[in-house]
Design an enzyme around this catalytic site. Structure first.
Site, PDB file in Angstrom:
ATOM      1  N   SER A  39      46.439  38.168  41.666  1.00 31.39           N
ATOM      2  CA  SER A  39      45.842  37.020  41.010  1.00 31.39           C
ATOM      3  C   SER A  39      44.521  37.316  40.311  1.00 31.39           C
ATOM      4  O   SER A  39      44.017  36.490  39.554  1.00 31.39           O
ATOM      5  CB  SER A  39      45.626  35.908  42.049  1.00 31.39           C
ATOM      6  OG  SER A  39      44.703  36.328  43.053  1.00 31.39           O
TER       7      SER A  39
ATOM      8  N   LYS B 221      35.222  36.944  40.226  1.00 35.97           N
ATOM      9  CA  LYS B 221      36.439  36.136  40.211  1.00 35.97           C
ATOM     10  C   LYS B 221      36.100  34.680  40.497  1.00 35.97           C
ATOM     11  O   LYS B 221      35.228  34.382  41.320  1.00 35.97           O
ATOM     12  CB  LYS B 221      37.428  36.676  41.251  1.00 35.97           C
ATOM     13  CG  LYS B 221      38.805  36.012  41.213  1.00 35.97           C
ATOM     14  CD  LYS B 221      39.740  36.679  42.220  1.00 35.97           C
ATOM     15  CE  LYS B 221      41.125  36.032  42.230  1.00 35.97           C
ATOM     16  NZ  LYS B 221      42.032  36.684  43.197  1.00 35.97           N
TER      17      LYS B 221
ATOM     18  N   SER C 249      46.309  41.203  45.340  1.00 38.99           N
ATOM     19  CA  SER C 249      45.697  40.601  44.151  1.00 38.99           C
ATOM     20  C   SER C 249      44.544  41.383  43.537  1.00 38.99           C
ATOM     21  O   SER C 249      44.062  41.030  42.467  1.00 38.99           O
ATOM     22  CB  SER C 249      45.218  39.176  44.469  1.00 38.99           C
ATOM     23  OG  SER C 249      46.314  38.317  44.633  1.00 38.99           O
TER      24      SER C 249
END
EC number: 6.3.5.7
Length: 488
Positions: free
Chosen positions: A152, A77, A176
């Protein structure tokens, strides 16, 4: 030939037997990324040159037969620092930022000869639940490209679900990892707070953030957690507890296990078909020998309000460091120091980030601190106490990961409150610092449904044990979207 259908253990056997090389596996992974990227948009940066260079070095010294992850590609990420590889947090503010150090989780992966293949798309500074607030692009759901992937960590989830990579890292502040895992039909774990070092993670909510793994199966998820979990002197919140092997209970039966099903998790706001799916899963656990009983978590209904006060307050402090002076974006229309600060932050941050900074600043301001931030902390304690009471009598908590399946692109991004409520079921876990996993548990209208299992602190092995037992008698994890070669 693509290798994306093979498990990590199968890939390891091929690498050890020299039927494939780390370079060949990396090249095939890069091909899988490129062939699917236009459809889903999982990546901000694909680090092709660095990945191939690393693969060649691994081939030169030879695959370590005792190291399961040797030569295995990993997507990371884009809020997790990678030395020499762009780390933008999906923000204009950091559009050109290359860290000079690796996050501890990434360093741990490198130490096991894993190959960082690229950086995945996300909501800007991890603030969002749909990966639509990214400065760079909107990621699309692997199962239906008109739906959101969740957020997210949407890019990390779709990268695994679409067959671009086998493993990825995300971060979870209020859901997330688990929410996008649910929306994309993969396995995502938020570890106990402090299990994985936050050093090198671009901070959002410091008392809530936790890095965790995505994988297609429970065992592979646990195998990746084995790599990234560690105590770390560079992170003051790092926990001293370290499980030797998170896969140790996988394969054991769950006879006698006591599982709680909170009535609040099946109440108002939960899609009826999601509720049916969870109740069917509860029956499956009972068939496996576990006891499932209804309980109450009475203060969980305040979780969303508490979270957005605490997380936004912490974010307003953490994001003060982005000022256009030291690194990242700087407004070019500033005439003095004050204008550098104001213009850089006004132009560099997106609307959702600015909204949360303002909310946090207000909550911490003189005259409002006691009414908002202090009170939120007190209610957080009540939420923790609710969990403690349940875990005094039960091994795990069961429930849906999300109130609905994936919603349409551009449907909630202009309605912040509706977007915030999508994290209704995941937020309390972060507030209490507990471990939680989302596993595939069915489909509604052709879209995956995630089942959430929550444990007391440091109970990841028990969570994996129960999740693997469910996975072993169902085939939801085997069903794949069309983009991955499936028939849905």
């Amino acid at each position: 030939m693509s290798f994306n259908h093979k498990t990590i253990e199968e890939l390891h056997d091929l690498l050890v037997a020299k039927e494939i090389s780390a370079t060949e596996l990396t090249q095939k992974t890069l091909e899988d990324i490129k062939s699917r990227e236009e459809a889903v948009g999982s990546f901000i940066t694909v680090s092709e040159e660095a990945a191939l260079k690393q693969a060649a070095a691994i081939d030169a010294k030879g695959i370590d037969a005792d190291n399961l992850m040797s030569g295995i590609p990993l997507a990371v990420k884009d809020n997790i620092s990678t030395k020499g590889i762009l780390t933008t947090a999906a923000s204009k503010m950091l559009y050109n930022y290359e860290p000079i150090f690796d996050a501890t989780s990434v360093a741990n992966a490198y130490a096991k000869d894993m190959i960082v293949i690229g950086k995945t798309n996300m909501d800007e500074f991890a603030m969002g639940g749909s990966t639509e607030t990214s400065y760079f692009k909107k990621t699309k759901n692997a199962w239906d490209h008109t739906k959101v992937p969740g957020g997210s960590s949407g890019g990390s989830a779709t990268a695994v679900a679409s067959g671009q990579v086998r493993l990825s890292l995300g971060s979870d502040t209020g859901g997330s990892i688990r929410q996008p895992a649910a929306f994309n039909g993969v396995v995502g774990l938020k570890p106990t707070y402090g299990t994985v070092s936050r050093y090198g993670l671009i901070a959002f909510g410091s008392s809530l953030d936790q890095i965790g793994p995505f994988a297609p199966t429970v065992k592979e998820n646990a195998q990746l957690l084995n790599v990234i979990a560690s105590s770390d002197v560079k992170d003051a919140t790092s926990a001293p507890v370290r499980i030797a092997d998170y896969t140790s209970k996988i394969g054991r039966d769950i006879k006698g296990m006591k599982i709680a099903l909170p009535k609040e998790y099946l109440g108002e706001g939960i899609d009826p078909e999601i509720k049916e799916t969870v109740l069917a899963a509860a029956k499956q656990f009972e068939a496996l020998g576990a006891t499932v009983e209804e309980v109450s978590l009475p203060h969980s209904k305040y979780g969303v309000a508490v979270y957005y006060i605490i997380a936004s307050s912490e974010a307003s402090s953490n994001l003060q460091r982005f000022d256009g002076i030291r690194y990242g974006f700087r407004a070019d229309d500033a005439k003095n120091l004050d204008e550098i600060y104001v213009n850089t932050r006004s132009q560099g941050f997106g609307d959702e980030v600015k909204r949360r900074i303002m909310l946090g600043t207000f909550s911490l301001s003189s005259g409002y601190y006691d009414a908002y931030f202090k009170k939120a902390g007190q209610v957080r304690t009540l939420i923790i106490q609710d969990f403690d009471k349940v875990f005094a009598d039960y091994d795990l908590i069961l429930g849906p990961t999300t109130p609905t399946v994936a919603f349409g692109l551009d449907t909630l991004n202009h309605d912040p409150v509706a977007m915030y409520l999508a994290d209704l079921l995941t937020i309390p876990v972060n507030l209490a610092g507990l471990p939680g996993i989302s596993i595939p548990a069915g489909f509604v209208d052709g879209l995956p449904v995630g089942l959430q299992l929550i444990g007391p602190k440091y109970a990841e092995e028990t969570i994996y044990q129960a999740a693997a037992a469910f996975e072993a008698v169902t085939d939801y994890h085997k069903q794949q979207p069309i983009i991955f070669g499936g028939d849905k």
